[in-house]
Design a protein around this motif. Structure first.
Motif, PDB file in Angstrom:
ATOM      1  N   SER A  19      -5.068  -4.297  -1.018  1.00 32.23           N
ATOM      2  CA  SER A  19      -5.401  -2.865  -1.102  1.00 32.23           C
ATOM      3  C   SER A  19      -5.152  -2.387  -2.531  1.00 32.23           C
ATOM      4  N   TYR A  62       8.066   0.991   8.481  1.00 34.22           N
ATOM      5  CA  TYR A  62       7.081   1.725   9.227  1.00 34.22           C
ATOM      6  C   TYR A  62       7.622   2.011  10.624  1.00 34.22           C
ATOM      7  N   HIS A  70       0.566  -5.550   0.276  1.00 40.52           N
ATOM      8  CA  HIS A  70       1.794  -5.202  -0.456  1.00 40.52           C
ATOM      9  C   HIS A  70       2.104  -6.213  -1.555  1.00 40.52           C
ATOM     10  N   LYS A  95      -0.211   1.227  -4.635  1.00 45.07           N
ATOM     11  CA  LYS A  95      -0.114  -0.240  -4.731  1.00 45.07           C
ATOM     12  C   LYS A  95       0.052  -0.675  -6.197  1.00 45.07           C
ATOM     13  N   ASP A 117      -2.267 -10.392   5.399  1.00 38.34           N
ATOM     14  CA  ASP A 117      -2.360  -8.997   4.989  1.00 38.34           C
ATOM     15  C   ASP A 117      -1.451  -8.909   3.768  1.00 38.34           C
ATOM     16  N   SER A 122     -11.653  -0.431   0.788  1.00 33.98           N
ATOM     17  CA  SER A 122     -10.248  -0.198   1.170  1.00 33.98           C
ATOM     18  C   SER A 122      -9.620  -1.513   1.628  1.00 33.98           C
ATOM     19  N   GLY A 123      -8.298  -1.500   1.719  1.00 32.45           N
ATOM     20  CA  GLY A 123      -7.602  -2.656   2.280  1.00 32.45           C
ATOM     21  C   GLY A 123      -7.942  -2.807   3.752  1.00 32.45           C
ATOM     22  N   THR A 124      -8.154  -1.688   4.416  1.00 34.28           N
ATOM     23  CA  THR A 124      -8.517  -1.719   5.840  1.00 34.28           C
ATOM     24  C   THR A 124      -9.867  -2.409   6.015  1.00 34.28           C
TER      25      THR A 124
HETATM   26  C1  LIG Z   1       0.300  -3.618   5.096  1.00 37.20           C
HETATM   27  C2  LIG Z   1      -0.930  -2.799   4.887  1.00 37.20           C
HETATM   28  N1  LIG Z   1      -2.082  -3.244   5.397  1.00 37.20           N
HETATM   29  C3  LIG Z   1      -3.235  -2.567   5.228  1.00 37.20           C
HETATM   30  C4  LIG Z   1      -3.276  -1.376   4.523  1.00 37.20           C
HETATM   31  C5  LIG Z   1      -4.560  -0.629   4.395  1.00 37.20           C
HETATM   32  O1  LIG Z   1      -4.943  -0.460   3.065  1.00 37.20           O
HETATM   33  P1  LIG Z   1      -5.876   0.776   2.654  1.00 37.20           P
HETATM   34  O2  LIG Z   1      -5.043   2.010   2.672  1.00 37.20           O
HETATM   35  O3  LIG Z   1      -6.341   0.418   1.276  1.00 37.20           O
HETATM   36  O4  LIG Z   1      -6.993   0.822   3.632  1.00 37.20           O
HETATM   37  C6  LIG Z   1      -2.095  -0.881   3.973  1.00 37.20           C
HETATM   38  C7  LIG Z   1      -2.100   0.391   3.223  1.00 37.20           C
HETATM   39  O5  LIG Z   1      -1.136   1.011   2.941  1.00 37.20           O
HETATM   40  C8  LIG Z   1      -0.892  -1.601   4.166  1.00 37.20           C
HETATM   41  O6  LIG Z   1       0.266  -1.153   3.666  1.00 37.20           O
END
Ligand SMILES: Cc1ncc(COP(=O)(O)O)c(C=O)c1O
Length: 374
Positions: free
Chosen positions: A179, A318, A158, A184, A155, A57-59
């Motif tokens: 991500s 957000y 996007h 995306k 990060d 994941s991006g996280t």
């Molecule tokens: C700015 C940003 N950072 C991190 C993430 C986390 O990505 P993921 O959902 O793949 O874990 C997102 C996901 O929408 C995001 O928009």
């Protein structure tokens, strides 16, 4: 024109994507195998970055980045509030403290002036967010990081396909995190990747993705040995070959899809000239990746409801991160540390934008918004 519900973003899956996934299902490796390496090489080739570490994941990519740069208890990391919570959460996972620096009112990108003000003796890193797909002022951020000896993380969740002053996003910070969630630019279902030019950081992130073990099962099989050691505390952040085969197939379309996103955004921009619906500003020195198309409107909640009632999947990106109940409860953040983010938050609205949309879809949304406000 699509008459059914128009989401704000969605994946585009073609027959070749499906065929690529089926090929992997028939192969020997379903995870941590050759398709993962091919996807990493593909993203490196596209961006010009030296090392890619694919994760699930991006996280996870952001968490791996915080680990690699050594964030720990007592360290502060400067982040913008106008982002998905994961940008700040990754600092918490490592025991660090996110410190919020306000955004610029026209682009909602982190304000380098606010970053300077937020620096303390405990600051260890800055995370810039390429909000909506537009790169931050990386030159200014790099200057601040160098002056104060800080790590710089992008990060870029996007912003795959974006450029800043002729350089691709992915090469602008010490580590860039991406991500591949379905909304995306390209998707692996769930997935992410860290890019870096620094071999030491890459090695650390690679081990972190697999429990802190320094070799993979595929590498051991190739070498004909069994012995492995865990040298660090890591996680299972592995991504499968099934996912990476999809990602590599999607990557072939990325340039075309970024162009399509820009074309649709230009139609919105033109339609909203001299309108009460105000798009965010675009910097002159960037190629925007338009993950999101965001406008500001005075009565955002009225517009949101009305669009949703007519099948248009508007959204809001957000809530400023520190306003989430978890942050309020655990961090007691002082009243309104980021006034720009808090005031703009009340006005922002995300309109549908994804490559499968056609021009008529954009006009359907524009006409509806004009009806609401004119
Ligand atoms: C700015 C940003 N950072 C991190 C993430 C986390 O990505 P993921 O959902 O793949 O874990 C997102 C996901 O929408 C995001 O928009």
């Amino acid at each position: 024109m699509t008459k059914e519900f128009l989401p704000y973003g969605r994946q585009s899956i073609c027959d070749d994507d499906i065929a690529a996934v089926v090929d992997v299902l028939r192969s020997d490796w379903l995870t941590t195998g050759p398709a993962v390496e091919r996807f990493e090489a593909g993203i490196c080739g596209f961006t010009g970055a030296k090392y890619g570490v694919a994760v699930n994941s991006g996280t996870a990519a952001l968490h791996a980045a915080m680990h690699a740069i050594g964030i720990g208890v007592g360290d502060e990391v400067i982040v913008p509030p106008m982002t998905f919570a994961a940008t700040a959460n990754c600092v918490l996972y490592q025991g660090g403290t996110p410190v919020f620096a306000d955004v610029e009112p026209d682009t909602l990108l982190i304000d380098p002036g606010a970053v300077e003000v937020a620096i303390t003796p405990r600051t260890k890193a800055i995370i810039g967010v390429d909000y909506a797909g537009q790169p931050c002022d990386w030159e200014a951020l790099r200057g601040i990081a160098a002056k104060h000896g800080l790590a710089l993380v992008a990060d870029a969740c996007h912003a795959l396909g974006a450029q800043y002053k002729g350089r691709k996003v992915g090469t602008l910070a010490d580590i860039s995190a991406f991500s591949f969630h379905p909304v995306k630019h390209i998707t692996t279902g769930e997935g992410g990747m860290c890019l870096t030019d620094n071999e030491t950081l890459a090695v650390r992130m690679r081990a972190f993705r697999g429990h802190g073990i320094s070799s993979t099962a595929a590498q051991r099989e190739k070498a004909g040995g069994w012995f492995y050691e865990m040298t660090d505390l890591g996680y299972n952040y592995r991504i499968s070959d099934i996912q990476c085969a999809l990602g590599a197939s999607q990557l072939k379309k990325l340039t075309r899809w970024i162009a399509k996103r820009n074309e649709l955004a230009a139609i919105y921009d033109t339609a909203f000239t001299e309108s009460v619906v105000r798009p965010l500003a675009k910097r002159s020195d960037v190629v925007h990746a338009y993950h999101l198309y965001i406008v500001r409107v005075a009565e955002r909640d009225v517009a949101f409801k009305s669009l949703r009632e007519s099948g248009i999947g508007a959204n809001v990106h957000y809530v400023p991160v520190y306003l989430h109940p978890y942050y309020r409860e655990h961090f007691g953040i002082k009243e309104c540390p980021c006034p720009v983010a808090e005031s703009v938050y009340k006005e922002i609205l995300t309109l549908p934008l994804w490559p499968g949309m056609v021009e008529a879809d954009v006009w359907r949304i524009v006409d509806k918004l004009k009806n609401i406000f004119d």
